[in-house]
Enzyme design. Structure first.
Site, mmCIF file in Angstrom:
data_model
loop_
_atom_site.group_PDB
_atom_site.id
_atom_site.type_symbol
_atom_site.label_atom_id
_atom_site.label_comp_id
_atom_site.label_asym_id
_atom_site.label_seq_id
_atom_site.Cartn_x
_atom_site.Cartn_y
_atom_site.Cartn_z
ATOM 1 N N ASP A 1 -10.664 -3.856 -18.094
ATOM 2 C CA ASP A 1 -10.991 -4.807 -19.170
ATOM 3 C C ASP A 1 -9.707 -5.359 -19.777
ATOM 4 O OD1 ASP A 1 -11.920 -6.202 -21.337
ATOM 5 O OD2 ASP A 1 -12.771 -4.468 -22.387
ATOM 6 N N HIS B 1 0.810 -1.217 0.000
ATOM 7 C CA HIS B 1 0.000 0.000 0.000
ATOM 8 C C HIS B 1 0.847 1.273 0.000
ATOM 9 C CE1 HIS B 1 -3.420 2.462 0.274
ATOM 10 N NE2 HIS B 1 -4.085 1.876 1.258
#
Length: 920
Positions: free
Chosen positions: A845, A629
């Site tokens: 995608d 992170h």
């Protein structure tokens, strides 16, 4: 019988930490650890504490000076302790004997031994001051292997605190080293027992052969997935003297009356702990006994003077229901059999298991570990001031491990002190059950039925809540590989921003995406397509292919080495349809769908991303990712993932440029903290552990149009224009507070992660910036205020917190990081909410269209939730919020939330129960 923390508070004045080096030059060489030392479960630090009285014979002698000089002399013989651990091939641990030294702290405390009273056993008051955790010193690799603090007391006595890197030694090896320090302090020129390395004695044979069953290292699914324990942990010590041991012996059947004190006590504590934690009756509850191999065999397996880890982990396994229902003799027999299985073959088999299985961690879920240090001799170490009043491990490992230590009570009785750490409600049940045993009572039918009723109620969740389903499937994984950039990239150092580089971001975040089969991609392999796209994308995002290093004052920077990210190819014998309602957290078999490659999850010197692509039987696939992170937030990560998708679909460059520019979120020079930052306030935290309860409940809650509408009806008219985020956050904050049952006066924080992208005008962050670009905006209220006041009160606080996001706030936060040494955000009482609805994780995608689900893989237990966009089976667009709470708290949370959705805001009965519970 039970000792709790006392309210003694005192001041400790510590000097600057120093390094004590060996008194004479020592060899510079590499010394491999044994295969028993080198297991994942020993890569931890263990704290020890000894209390010493003033001695008239040592009048005028300073314990700090005496011990400091004795350590330097002792390190000449035990010089590996003055080195640093390094990792070799396959993460094999070895000591580089550098002679850098061990960490030492000189301190003074304005308190006397007499003032400690009953606190001369764990938990110790002001413990963090008596063994100060020097920032950056507690790592396993490249850090000092010992930290010692000697604290003088007003009465002339002193405290000796020590923290040990457990891979180097066990309790017996450590005592050998400490005894040598004592001998040097008293005038010896060499230790009476030689320091023997010889770690090869406990190495696997070549070839390795696992010849025994090792249930202590079984792979068991662990749904906890966090390092944040509950706020309400209770630390206690229990004294077992002659009368207590005699009472427990009376519970053993006649054929087992000859059992040892260790065996009887361990069996009884195993049962009490199990009942206290209230697991599912079918849950397996392993007991692991640490059995010392020294002196066990004839001829001895370990040479005299061996100071490495010389113990075996011996497991007994029973279900919770068996431990509760069957007589004590059942558990006692299991403990005896486990201990009896310690043989030389077992030790060799364990060493072989470490090599063949990649040094696995012992089984954690349900496990209780017991280590008997009564004969280790910690209390007998004499630095010139005589024996210690107390000498032992400074605290239990919460919910996981306890230590048996010798102790003499105020009445002069010799016995055993056992330190235990459990959540407060569990500790109450543990104490009640143990008291019953000591009185000869073994659990009432009422308690039995209550326990089973609790678990029966866990299934009473409406369709709004998604619980783990029982879907089990097999995942076939290939060996992890490193994907490097497709072309050479610069080798350089890139500092993180001061917003990236804060303690609270030094952890891993898991993300999951589910994709359907697409006829247009027939014949194309998602693994191959994505693997190649990652390599191309890393050319532009090459820092992700590097490794984090620490610079001056622990400043994080990426060394752009081009080593690559971790990638796993996998196949699962399951279809998307079989997941059913499990297309939102918590996911079944999650640990198989995003495999935690051993040794890969560290913050420093580890891959910054781990990606697993798992093909499904239906032609769909799962994309799992784990992010360090400190490198990015959700929006920065999606930018990177979107670039992978573009490359997978034929692009040659990302549509959005990859912009580093981390200096934009650095503190000004000089740094100036101009805002109030209650999100980083220092609040006393009594938890002191990284292990959460075993009975955590993971659920997801769906908020569609009807649920949001119901919550909006609770809002006063002047706040009707509030956003969905604000209303939902206020309601969840209230429900969570009631569920956790803090005392009414406790401060409860809500921290909202607010994205700085597009918030400031002109924009603070350039387009394409993929670092952490959010501020932590806090609202604070007492638990009583949240419970008693109308929802509008919490809503106003949330709105004000969000509105405080400005460029000045971000710059002030960066300055706070620099001036305060990158503090962790406030943990006690805090609830963090991160809104990822617009991040676009579900819109990435790779050629197969949008994801069915795209978001974080789980909540951070008890601590943080994420708002993830989701379309349910009815076609309603809404928000999924993963939650993780202790099981009883989850029931209360659900009840309160259900009441809100029905327009009910807590009954008088609930209020009185809350007050009653809070005051206990």
């Amino acid at each position: 019988m039970s000792s709790a923390s006392i309210s003694l508070v005192f001041k400790v004045d510590t000097r600057e930490p120093e390094l004590i080096k060996p008194a004479r030059p020592t060899p510079h060489e590499f010394k491999p650890l044994s295969d028993i030392d080198d297991q994942e479960g020993l890569r931890i630090q263990i704290p020890f504490m000894q209390f010493y009285r003033h001695s008239p014979s040592m009048q005028g002698k300073d314990p700090v000076k005496v011990i400091r000089e004795a350590i330097a002399k002792t390190l000449v013989f035990y010089y590996p302790f003055a080195g640093r651990l390094r990792e070799g091939h396959n993460r094999k641990l070895m000591v580089e004997c550098t002679g850098e030294g061990i960490l030492f702290i000189e301190a003074d405390a304005d308190v006397t031994l007499e003032q400690f009273g009953d606190a001369l056993q764990p938990p110790f008051p002001c413990f963090e001051e008596l063994l100060f955790d020097v920032p950056g010193s507690a790592g396993v690799l490249n850090c000092p292997l010992l930290l010692i603090q000697v604290t003088r007391l007003k009465c002339g006595g002193f405290l000796f605190g020590l923290r040990l890197n457990h891979t180097m030694s066990d309790g017996y090896g450590l005592v050998q080293f400490m005894t040598a320090i004592g001998e040097m302090a008293r005038g010896a020129t060499a230790p009476s027992v030689p320091a023997v390395w010889e770690r090869h004695v406990l190495n696997a044979k070549n070839p390795p052969r696992v010849t025994c069953t090792h249930r202590e290292y079984e792979e068991v699914a662990d749904t906890r997935g966090t390092v944040i324990p509950p706020d309400d942990m209770s630390h206690r010590s229990f004294f077992f003297g002659p009368s207590e041991i005699s009472a427990l012996r009376k519970l053993a059947p006649p054929q087992l009356s000859h059992c040892s004190t260790f065996e009887i006590l361990t069996a009884c504590l195993w049962i009490c702990r199990t009942i206290a934690l209230q697991p599912d009756p079918s849950a397996e509850m392993p007991l692991i006994c640490l059995v010392n191999a020294r002196g066990k065999f004839n001829p001895p397996l370990l040479p005299r003077g061996y100071y490495g880890n010389g113990f075996g982990l011996l497991a007994a396994v029973a279900t919770a229901g068996e431990l509760f229902k069957k007589p004590i003799g059942y558990a006692l027999e299991l403990v005896r059999k486990a201990k009896a299985s310690m043989t030389e073959e077992y030790m060799q088999s364990t060493a072989s298991l470490m090599v063949t299985r990649g040094r696995p961690l012992f089984t954690v879920p349900g496990t209780y570990i017991v280590s008997d240090l009564r004969r280790a001799g910690l209390e007998k170490v004499d630095f010139g001031w005589g024996d210690a009043i107390f000498g032992g491990v400074a605290k239990a490992i919460p919910e996981l491990a306890t230590f048996y230590m010798p102790f003499t009570s105020k009445r002069g009785e010799d016995g055993i002190v056992v330190s235990i750490c459990l959540p407060v409600p569990s500790m109450e049940r543990f104490f009640k059950e143990l008291q019953g045993m000591l009185k000869g009572q073994l659990g009432s039918d009422e308690e039995n039925s209550n326990w089973h009723r609790l678990w029966a109620q866990k299934s009473l969740y409406s369709t709004m809540s998604s619980a783990p389903i029982s879907l089990v499937f097999k995942v076939d994984r290939r060996e992890p590989e490193l994907i490097k950039p497709a072309r050479p990239t610069p080798h350089e150092f890139k500092p993180l921003s001061d917003i990236d580089d804060q303690e609270g971001l030094r952890f891993q975040i898991p993300v999951m995406q589910f994709y359907r089969h697409s006829p247009s991609m027939q014949g194309k392999d998602p693994v191959k397509v994505i693997r190649e796209a990652i390599a191309k994308t890393l050319v532009f995002y090459y820092p992700f292919a590097g490794r984090l290093r620490e610079g001056h004052n622990r400043k994080l920077m990426v060394e752009c080495t081009g080593e690559g990210i971790l990638f796993i190819e996998a196949d699962a014998d399951v279809t998307l349809e079989q997941f059913g309602d499990a297309l939102q957290p918590p996911f079944p078999c999650f640990e198989e769908l995003l495999f935690d490659v051993p040794g890969s999850a560290g913050v420093l010197n580890c891959p910054l991303l781990l990606i697993q692509v798992t093909r499904l039987k239906c032609g769909g696939f799962l994309f799992g990712l784990r992010l360090n992170h400190t490198m990015s937030d959700g929006y920065g990560l999606v930018q990177f993932m979107t670039a992978i998708g573009a490359m997978a679909r034929g692009a040659t460059v990302p549509y959005v440029p990859a912009v580093w520019e981390r200096h934009v979120l650095n503190a000004k020079n000089p740094p100036r903290v101009t805002c109030t930052h209650r999100e980083y306030e220092e609040v006393a935290d009594t938890r002191g552990t990284v292990i959460p309860p075993d009975d955590m409940s993971h659920r997801s809650f769906f908020f569609g149009p009807s649920e949001i509408s119901a919550l909006r009806k609770l809002i006063p008219p002047h706040l009707s224009h509030s956003s969905t985020f604000e209303i939902l956050t206020a309601c969840l904050w209230i429900c969570r507070t009631i569920a956790l049952q803090p005392v009414p006066s406790a401060e409860m924080r809500i921290i909202c992660l607010v994205n700085a992208r597009g918030t400031c005008h002109p924009p603070l962050l350039p387009r394409g910036y993929y670092g952490n670009g959010f501020g932590l905006l806090v609202a604070v209220a007492t638990a009583g205020e949240l419970f008693k006041k109308p929802i509008g009160y919490a809503l106003e606080l949330v709105r004000k917190a969000k509105a405080s996001m400005t460029e000045e706030y971000m710059q002030s936060t960066a300055s706070l990081m620099v001036t305060r040494g990158r503090p962790l955000f406030t943990v006690p009482g805090t609830y963090i909410v991160s809104d990822l609805r617009r991040a676009g994780i579900d819109k990435v995608d790779y050629g197969w269209g949008d994801a069915i689900y795209g978001g974080v893989a789980k909540a951070v237990p008890e601590f943080a939730s994420f708002y993830v966009p989701f379309t349910n089976k009815k076609g309603e667009d809404g928000i999924v919020v993963p939650f993780c709470l202790p099981a009883p708290a989850m029931e209360r949370f659900f009840k309160e939330l259900e009441g809100m959705l029905k327009g009910q805001l807590g009954s008088d009965e609930e209020k009185s129960q809350f007050k009653l519970t809070s005051s206990l």
